[in-house]
Motif scaffolding. Structure first.
Motif: not given
Length: 180
Positions: A163-170
């Motif tokens: 729920v509090n996760s994200r999809f992004e280049k880290a």
């Protein structure tokens, strides 16, 4: 299958600050024997990359073996594992319950397979993770409770996880990649 670091049937163990690369599986927390419960294992701050089958794996391998319970998988980086493209993903959850997977980075390679979770995985919590694949969020692949799901938002909606996760280049720091 063999792991670079493997815990089977243990309890109260810390696996921390390791680099695992070029193995069959990166880090596995398992329970191979019937009735065995592997518990209270913390897997934290590890760099797991370019392993053949998966990055992090936890749980008994089928319903007739043991279970993994009450473990924590936190602040690990799993990068371009599943190099044989067996669709196990960066994270592979087997027969396991009441485990927490949080604040990890999962970055899939060209097959875009991020996670596989079998139907025997119950009560696990995934949150505050960063997920990424160059294919983009709409092409990210997950298997949740044996159901294949395409798309990061679809996975979150259908699983109720991250729920509090994200999809992004880290931003990650790993040694230079070697060709297979």
């Amino acid at each position: 299958y063999a792991a670079g670091i493997y815990v089977d049937g243990g309890s109260n163990i810390l696996v921390e600050d390791n680099v695992v690369t070029g193995c069959n599986l990166g880090i596995e927390v398992g329970a191979e024997n019937k009735g065995t419960v592997t518990r209270n294992i913390t897997v934290r701050n590890n760099r797991i990359w370019l392993n053949q089958k998966a990055g992090i794996v936890f749980g008994g391998y089928d319903a007739k073996t043991g279970r993994v319970q009450d473990c924590l998988f936190e602040s690990n980086i799993c990068y371009h594992n599943d190099t044989h493209e067996d669709r196990n993903g960066e994270l592979w959850i087997q027969w396991a319950s009441n485990n927490t997977v949080k604040r990890n980075i999962f970055w899939a390679g060209r097959e875009a397979m991020l996670m596989q979770s079998v139907a025997g995985a119950k009560g696990n919590i995934l949150d505050e993770n960063t997920w990424f694949t160059e294919s983009g969020p709409d092409e990210a692949n997950f298997t949740w409770m044996d159901h294949e799901i395409t798309g990061f938002d679809t996975y979150r909606k259908l699983s109720g996880q991250d729920v509090n996760s994200r999809f992004e280049k880290a931003a990650i720091a790993l040694p230079a990649e070697k060709a297979d």
